[in-house]
Design a protein around this motif. Structure first.
Motif, mmCIF file in Angstrom:
data_model
loop_
_atom_site.group_PDB
_atom_site.id
_atom_site.type_symbol
_atom_site.label_atom_id
_atom_site.label_comp_id
_atom_site.label_asym_id
_atom_site.label_seq_id
_atom_site.Cartn_x
_atom_site.Cartn_y
_atom_site.Cartn_z
ATOM 1 N N LYS A 348 0.825 -1.213 0.000
ATOM 2 C CA LYS A 348 0.000 0.000 0.000
ATOM 3 C C LYS A 348 0.858 1.263 0.000
ATOM 4 O O LYS A 348 0.493 2.274 -0.598
ATOM 5 N N ALA A 349 2.005 1.204 0.648
ATOM 6 C CA ALA A 349 2.870 2.386 0.741
ATOM 7 C C ALA A 349 3.640 2.645 -0.542
ATOM 8 O O ALA A 349 4.257 3.712 -0.675
ATOM 9 N N THR A 350 3.618 1.708 -1.456
ATOM 10 C CA THR A 350 4.418 1.862 -2.685
ATOM 11 C C THR A 350 3.548 2.015 -3.923
ATOM 12 O O THR A 350 4.003 1.761 -5.038
ATOM 13 N N ASP A 351 2.322 2.432 -3.763
ATOM 14 C CA ASP A 351 1.436 2.619 -4.915
ATOM 15 C C ASP A 351 2.021 3.670 -5.851
ATOM 16 O O ASP A 351 2.422 4.757 -5.421
ATOM 17 N N GLY A 352 2.073 3.361 -7.147
ATOM 18 C CA GLY A 352 2.592 4.285 -8.138
ATOM 19 C C GLY A 352 4.053 4.091 -8.482
ATOM 20 O O GLY A 352 4.547 4.682 -9.441
ATOM 21 N N LEU A 353 4.759 3.268 -7.705
ATOM 22 C CA LEU A 353 6.175 3.016 -7.993
ATOM 23 C C LEU A 353 6.306 1.994 -9.116
ATOM 24 O O LEU A 353 5.521 1.048 -9.213
ATOM 25 N N SER A 354 7.311 2.169 -9.936
ATOM 26 C CA SER A 354 7.586 1.204 -10.989
ATOM 27 C C SER A 354 8.396 0.038 -10.439
ATOM 28 O O SER A 354 8.839 0.051 -9.277
#
Length: 431
Positions: A348-354
Motif C-alpha cells: 500500500k505504501a508503494t502505490d505508483g512506484l515502478s
C-alpha cells in the motif's frame, strides 16, 4: 625410445626458463635430433619458427628433422671399388631418381598442428570485403526460455489483452483458419520506463516456445553509409532462419523515429528498411517471426510503423498493481536478511512506484541497515522501519512520464490511439 641425456635434460630446463631464446631452443632441437628424438626435435623447432619465422637455421633444422623422420642422418657409405670393365655399359635404370624436391612446409605444419596453436585466427570476409561475415550466427539469438506470463506478478489486465490480441490466434491455428485471421502485424508495448515491458516480451516468447532476439539501437546503427540498413536486414534474416522467433525491438522511438523530424538521411533509410522487413520481402517471408516492440514515447514513433500489418496492436504497460508489487518485493527481498516484514502494508505504501523504483527501495533499505550495523558494530536485520523510510524517500520515476502523456492524451489522441491511456488518467483523476 632412447633415453634423454643429462645435457638434454639441462637444456630443457634452460629453455623452460627462457622460452623466447631461439638459439638455445635450436641447440636443444639439434641435440634431440642427433640423439634419435625426431618428434621432440620437430616440436622444439616448430616453436622456434613461431618466434622467428624467417630464421634460416630453424628452417634448415626442420627440413633435416622432417627429412629423416626422427633418427639422425647416417654417415655416407664408402664408395664401392670400381667395377671390372664390361663389354657393354649397363643400361640405365628405367626410372632414374629425381632430384629431391623442396621441403614440404604444408606437411610439416600438419604434423605439428596438434602441438602448436595457429599463429593467426582469421574471420571470413564479407562479399564487400568489410570483414563482417554477415552470418546469421553473428546475432545472439536466445533459445526458448522458461519464463511464462504466469511468472509476471499481477497485471491481469495486461495478460488478458495479450491473450486476446496476440496469443489466442497463435495458439489456435484451426480457429484462425476458420475465421481467416491473419498472423501479420506485431505488438507495440508502451508506457512509463521501468515497468517490465522487456520482461513481458520475454514471457510472450516463452508462451510461444519461440527463440528470442533482442535488438537495440546499438545493434543497428553504424557510422558507415548502408551498414545500418544491412544490419536491420541481417537481424530479420536471422529471425527467419531461427523461426519460430520473437524479434524484440527495444526503444523503438530510436530505431523507428518519425522520419519527418530526422535530419539524417541514414536514419530515414534505416526506418525505410525496417518498414520493408516488417512487410516481408515476399509473401510468407515472416512466417513464424513475431515482432514485439517497446517504447516510452509512442508519439515519437513513425506513423507508418503503426499502420495495419505492421505494429498495429498496442498495449499500455502501467506501473505494477498491488499483486505485481508484492511479487516484485518478494523477489528483491528473497536473499536479504529481513524480519517481521508486513508485505501488505508495504504494498500500500508503494502505490505508483515502478518495478525499477521497487528494486531501488529494497536496495536503499538494505543500505540503511548496513550503515547502522557498521556504526553500532552489531549486525541487525532489515525491518519495516527501513523499508517504509526508503519508500518515503523514493520519488516515483513515472511522474514525469505521466505529465507528458497527459498532454498527448488531451491534444493528440487521433483516432482513439491512446484511449487506454485516457481511461487510466481519468481513473487516477489526472485528466
Amino acid at each position: 625410445m632412447p633415453v634423454e641425456s643429462p645435457l638434454i635434460q639441462s637444456l630443457r630446463t634452460a629453455v623452460a626458463a627462457a622460452p623466447d631464446d631461439v638459439p638455445l631452443r635450436l641447440h636443444l632441437a639439434a641435440l634431440l635430433l642427433d640423439a634419435g628424438h625426431g618428434d621432440a626435435a620437430v616440436a622444439e623447432t616448430a616453436v622456434a619458427l613461431q618466434h622467428a619465422p624467417g630464421d634460416a637455421e630453424a628452417r634448415q633444422l626442420m627440413a633435416r628433422a622432417m627429412g629423416v623422420g626422427g633418427p639422425p642422418e647416417a654417415a655416407p657409405a664408402p664408395e664401392p671399388p670400381p667395377a671390372a670393365p664390361q663389354e657393354t655399359p649397363p643400361a640405365p635404370a628405367p626410372d632414374s631418381a629425381p632430384a629431391r624436391p623442396g621441403f614440404d612446409w604444408k606437411a610439416a605444419q600438419d604434423q605439428v598442428g596438434d602441438v602448436l596453436p595457429p599463429r593467426f585466427v582469421e574471420a571470413p570476409l564479407a562479399v564487400d570485403g568489410s570483414g563482417d561475415a554477415g552470418d546469421a550466427a553473428a546475432w545472439d539469438v536466445e533459445k526458448p526460455g522458461t519464463v511464462r506470463l504466469a511468472d509476471v506478478g499481477g497485471m491481469q489486465e495486461v495478460k488478458e489483452r495479450l491473450e486476446a490480441a496476440f496469443l489466442a490466434p497463435l495458439r489456435n491455428p484451426e480457429l484462425r483458419r476458420v475465421y481467416g485471421k491473419s498472423l501479420r502485424g506485431g505488438l507495440l508495448l508502451y508506457g512509463p520506463p521501468g515497468c517490465g515491458k522487456t520482461f513481458i516480451a520475454r514471457a510472450v516468447a516463452g508462451e510461444l516456445g519461440a527463440a528470442f532476439l533482442s535488438v537495440s539501437v546499438n545493434d543497428v546503427l553504424d557510422m558507415w553509409i548502408g551498414n545500418s540498413e544491412r544490419n536491420m536486414h541481417e537481424i530479420f534474416r536471422t529471425a527467419r532462419r531461427q523461426a519460430p522467433c520473437v524479434v524484440f525491438l527495444d526503444e523503438l522511438d530510436a530505431l523507428g523515429g518519425k522520419r519527418s523530424r530526422s535530419q539524417s538521411s541514414g536514419m530515414r533509410n534505416t526506418v525505410n528498411q525496417l518498414l520493408t522487413e516488417l512487410d516481408g520481402v515476399d509473401a510468407g517471408a515472416n512466417e513464424g517471426v513475431f515482432v514485439l516492440a517497446a517504447t516510452n514515447v509512442p508519439w515519437d514513433v513513425d506513423i507508418a510503423l503503426r499502420r495495419p500489418g505492421r505494429l498495429d496492436r498496442t498495449l499500455l504497460v502501467l506501473p505494477p498493481d498491488g499483486p505485481a508489487r508484492e511479487a516484485i518485493l518478494r523477489y528483491h527481498l528473497r536473499e536479504r536478511p529481513i524480519e517481521n516484514v508486513d508485505l501488505g502494508k508495504l504494498v500500500k505504501a508503494t502505490d505508483g512506484l515502478s518495478g525499477a523504483d521497487l528494486a531501488h527501495l529494497c536496495e536503499a533499505a538494505a543500505e540503511s541497515a548496513l550503515l547502522d550495523s557498521a556504526r553500532t558494530g552489531t549486525v541487525r536485520l532489515i525491518g519495516m522501519k527501513d523499508l517504509l523510510a526508503a519508500a518515503r524517500q523514493v520519488v516515483p520515476s513515472t511522474e514525469p512520464w505521466f505529465a507528458s502523456a497527459r498532454n498527448v492524451a488531451m491534444y493528440a489522441n487521433d483516432g482513439g490511439m491512446y484511449d487506454d491511456l485516457v481511461a487510466h488518467l481519468k481513473k487516477k483523476r489526472k485528466l
